[in-house]
Scaffold this motif. Structure first.
Motif, PDB file in Angstrom:
ATOM      1  N   VAL A 151      31.832  24.380  -2.023  1.00 41.93           N
ATOM      2  CA  VAL A 151      30.268  24.583  -1.862  1.00 41.93           C
ATOM      3  C   VAL A 151      30.720  25.832  -3.394  1.00 41.93           C
ATOM      4  CG1 VAL A 151      28.403  26.215  -1.185  1.00 41.93           C
ATOM      5  CG2 VAL A 151      29.872  24.828   0.501  1.00 41.93           C
ATOM      6  N   GLY A 152      30.222  25.185  -3.946  1.00 39.65           N
ATOM      7  CA  GLY A 152      30.350  25.467  -5.363  1.00 39.65           C
ATOM      8  C   GLY A 152      31.509  25.246  -6.505  1.00 39.65           C
ATOM      9  N   GLY A 153      31.099  24.572  -7.894  1.00 33.72           N
ATOM     10  CA  GLY A 153      31.412  24.145  -8.594  1.00 33.72           C
ATOM     11  C   GLY A 153      32.345  24.868  -9.582  1.00 33.72           C
ATOM     12  N   VAL A 171      36.500  14.079  -0.598  1.00 37.77           N
ATOM     13  CA  VAL A 171      36.541  15.662  -1.534  1.00 37.77           C
ATOM     14  C   VAL A 171      34.603  15.347  -1.758  1.00 37.77           C
ATOM     15  CG1 VAL A 171      36.551  17.641  -3.072  1.00 37.77           C
ATOM     16  CG2 VAL A 171      38.849  16.020  -1.932  1.00 37.77           C
ATOM     17  N   THR A 172      33.539  16.560  -0.996  1.00 39.54           N
ATOM     18  CA  THR A 172      32.502  16.890  -1.910  1.00 39.54           C
ATOM     19  C   THR A 172      31.973  17.585  -2.166  1.00 39.54           C
ATOM     20  OG1 THR A 172      31.815  14.737  -0.629  1.00 39.54           O
ATOM     21  CG2 THR A 172      30.062  16.375  -1.483  1.00 39.54           C
ATOM     22  N   VAL A 173      31.798  18.269  -3.414  1.00 45.87           N
ATOM     23  CA  VAL A 173      31.781  19.198  -4.375  1.00 45.87           C
ATOM     24  C   VAL A 173      29.906  19.346  -4.516  1.00 45.87           C
ATOM     25  CG1 VAL A 173      32.186  20.631  -6.472  1.00 45.87           C
ATOM     26  CG2 VAL A 173      33.859  19.546  -5.587  1.00 45.87           C
ATOM     27  N   VAL A 174      28.869  20.460  -3.830  1.00 45.61           N
ATOM     28  CA  VAL A 174      28.864  20.948  -3.812  1.00 45.61           C
ATOM     29  C   VAL A 174      28.049  21.829  -4.883  1.00 45.61           C
ATOM     30  CG1 VAL A 174      26.355  21.177  -2.484  1.00 45.61           C
ATOM     31  CG2 VAL A 174      28.098  20.347  -1.716  1.00 45.61           C
ATOM     32  N   TRP A 204      30.384  13.987  -5.973  1.00 44.58           N
ATOM     33  CA  TRP A 204      29.274  15.654  -6.591  1.00 44.58           C
ATOM     34  C   TRP A 204      27.705  15.105  -5.843  1.00 44.58           C
ATOM     35  CZ3 TRP A 204      31.726  19.385  -9.275  1.00 44.58           C
ATOM     36  CH2 TRP A 204      32.841  19.349  -9.740  1.00 44.58           C
ATOM     37  N   ARG A 205      27.258  16.511  -5.031  1.00 44.84           N
ATOM     38  CA  ARG A 205      26.036  16.783  -5.069  1.00 44.84           C
ATOM     39  C   ARG A 205      25.631  18.208  -5.926  1.00 44.84           C
ATOM     40  NH1 ARG A 205      24.348  14.460  -0.187  1.00 44.84           N
ATOM     41  NH2 ARG A 205      22.715  15.244  -1.389  1.00 44.84           N
ATOM     42  N   LEU A 206      24.925  17.550  -7.585  1.00 42.54           N
ATOM     43  CA  LEU A 206      24.845  18.803  -8.388  1.00 42.54           C
ATOM     44  C   LEU A 206      23.294  19.231  -8.605  1.00 42.54           C
ATOM     45  CD1 LEU A 206      27.223  17.787 -10.952  1.00 42.54           C
ATOM     46  CD2 LEU A 206      27.261  19.563  -9.567  1.00 42.54           C
ATOM     47  N   GLY A 207      23.044  19.936  -9.078  1.00 46.48           N
ATOM     48  CA  GLY A 207      21.888  20.561  -8.799  1.00 46.48           C
ATOM     49  C   GLY A 207      20.907  20.531  -6.487  1.00 46.48           C
ATOM     50  N   VAL A 208      21.722  20.926  -5.856  1.00 52.07           N
ATOM     51  CA  VAL A 208      21.221  21.114  -4.408  1.00 52.07           C
ATOM     52  C   VAL A 208      21.710  21.731  -4.042  1.00 52.07           C
ATOM     53  CG1 VAL A 208      22.836  19.014  -3.630  1.00 52.07           C
ATOM     54  CG2 VAL A 208      20.318  19.735  -2.704  1.00 52.07           C
ATOM     55  N   GLY A 209      20.804  22.737  -3.689  1.00 51.40           N
ATOM     56  CA  GLY A 209      22.106  24.099  -2.706  1.00 51.40           C
ATOM     57  C   GLY A 209      22.364  23.899  -1.202  1.00 51.40           C
ATOM     58  N   VAL A 210      22.862  24.689  -0.641  1.00 50.73           N
ATOM     59  CA  VAL A 210      23.397  24.719   0.911  1.00 50.73           C
ATOM     60  C   VAL A 210      21.833  25.404   1.610  1.00 50.73           C
ATOM     61  CG1 VAL A 210      25.116  25.418   2.713  1.00 50.73           C
ATOM     62  CG2 VAL A 210      25.843  24.512  -0.046  1.00 50.73           C
ATOM     63  N   THR A 211      21.470  24.605   2.286  1.00 47.41           N
ATOM     64  CA  THR A 211      21.209  26.040   3.086  1.00 47.41           C
ATOM     65  C   THR A 211      21.221  25.479   4.995  1.00 47.41           C
ATOM     66  OG1 THR A 211      19.711  23.116   4.226  1.00 47.41           O
ATOM     67  CG2 THR A 211      18.846  24.675   2.139  1.00 47.41           C
TER      68      THR A 211
END
Length: 407
Positions: A151-153, A171-174, A204-211
């Motif tokens: 969480v954090g790029g 790996v997935t980066v949000v 990449w999961r960009l433009g989206v936040g963690v809830t």
């Protein structure tokens, strides 16, 4: 200003330990006490997300060797919690009541990882990266096929992603921003980092936040604002660091928006004979219009060396430009200066697609920052261009002789 007989430094990171060493190098022979919560002797942080995570070493870069402190009569007190400072009495007080009188006091308390205030933030297994123990523990988790969600790029998130892929993890980066490192590098250069990670298999999961963080007792997934969920064996929260200013606030020192301890050009705080350096120092920098607070390695080291002279009665402003470096896969870079990509003009020399280039950020025709990527011959010229506030020609930056432009 009389010569100090007792100097106390709070913080055993790179900044504080460098300052202690520099004081002795300058001939200071008085009482010198170095207090910190870390259980290990002072070490530098860059290797944590680089060589240590990659498995190239188990040791960080120690600021000084083990015998250094005793040989130079530096009272290094590890695993020590400072509960307060009595400014009127000029005393630093440990949690157990031990008091340390001082004539000059240096605060070098560093930063702590920021955390996300979302449901599940209390779950076991959520990792951050700030200490040697953090790095060694995280490395054990980065094995073949493990599902790693970062969480954090930013720089830490990207460097951990590269290390995790080197170990064969999935790996997935949000990040809620449209690109990794977007605020620092802007669209074009940040796109280079997005692409190099994608080429190495990072999702990449960009433009989206963690809830929320998901799991029963221990984290097992991450919920995103678009309604999707990411299963995870490992979750790293890499959303930046917060300056540790609680002690300074309790002392009544002036703080600076948006964080840090307010210091002048000479790194003095609002209290007499109290200085602050490193991550917490929000300095009135001689070369910039606003206060500058820098969290990078070089700033901690250089301010530590510089402040020693002022602790001993000097009045020299700290003028150095910010500097940092990063290595990810086969992409190495150095960054000098202070830029705002939303405002400054980007000029690129070299080949973005080949990942061999120099990026310049200009404001009013002056180089505010320069970043060399996989090009190592022009570092000195870039430093002088950034430090010199020289008006330059964009075409010359692209194709001319950089040394001839330094003025």
């Amino acid at each position: 200003m009389s010569d100090p007989q007792r100097i106390v430094i709070i913080g055993t990171g790179l900044a504080g330990a460098t300052a202690a060493g520099a004081l002795r190098e300058r001939g200071y022979s008085g009482q010198l006490t170095l207090l910190g919560e870390e259980a290990r002797r002072p070490y530098e942080l860059p290797a944590l997300s680089k060589g240590i995570l990659l498995g190239e070493t188990n040791d960080p870069d120690w600021v000084h060797d083990e015998a250094f402190y005793q040989e130079r009569d530096i009272d290094l007190r590890l695993s020590t919690v400072v509960s307060g400072v009595r400014l009127a009495d000029r005393e630093v007080v440990e949690a157990d009541g031990t008091a340390h009188p001082f004539d000059r006091l240096l605060l070098a308390t560093g930063s702590a990882p920021r955390r996300l205030e979302v449901p599940g933030a209390e779950l076991a297994g959520l990792r951050t990266l700030r200490s040697l123990d953090d790095a060694l523990g995280l490395r054990e988790e980065l094995s073949e096929g493990r599902r790693v969600v970062i969480v954090g790029g930013g720089w830490i998130g990207c460097e951990v992603a590269a290390a995790a892929r080197a170990h064969g993890a999935e790996v997935t980066v949000v990040d809620p921003l449209p690109l990794p490192l977007h605020r620092v590098l802007g669209d074009v250069v940040a796109g280079v980092y997005r692409d190099v990670h994608a080429a190495h298999g990072v999702n990449w999961r960009l433009g989206v936040g963690v809830t929320a963080f998901l799991g029963e007792g221990a984290v097992s997934g991450v919920a995103l604002a678009d309604g999707s969920e990411l299963p995870a064996d490992v979750v790293l929260v890499a959303v930046g660091a917060a300056p540790r200013v609680e002690l300074a606030a309790a002392m009544g020192l002036e703080l600076a928006y948006p964080g840090g301890v307010a210091v002048d050009e000479e790194l003095r705080t609002s209290a007499p004979d109290v200085y602050a350096i490193g991550d917490i120092a929000a300095q009135v920098h001689p070369r910039y219009r606003n206060r500058v607070r820098v969290e990078h390695w070089a700033n901690a080291k250089d301010q530590g060396a510089h402040v020693a002279g002022n602790l001993l009665g000097g009045h020299e402003p700290y003028r150095a430009s910010p500097y940092f470096f990063s290595d990810q896969y086969d992409l190495g870079m150095e960054f000098r200066g202070l830029a705002d990509p939303a405002v400054d003009t980007l000029v690129v020399r070299g080949d973005l697609a080949a990942r061999e280039f120099i990026a310049f950020w200009l404001r009013d025709g002056v180089v505010r920052a320069a970043m060399n990527v996989n090009m190592w011959d022009d570092g000195d010229a870039l430093g002088k261009l950034v430090d010199g506030d020289t008006t330059v020609d964009s075409a010359g930056l692209v194709a001319g002789d950089l040394a001839s432009m330094m003025g």
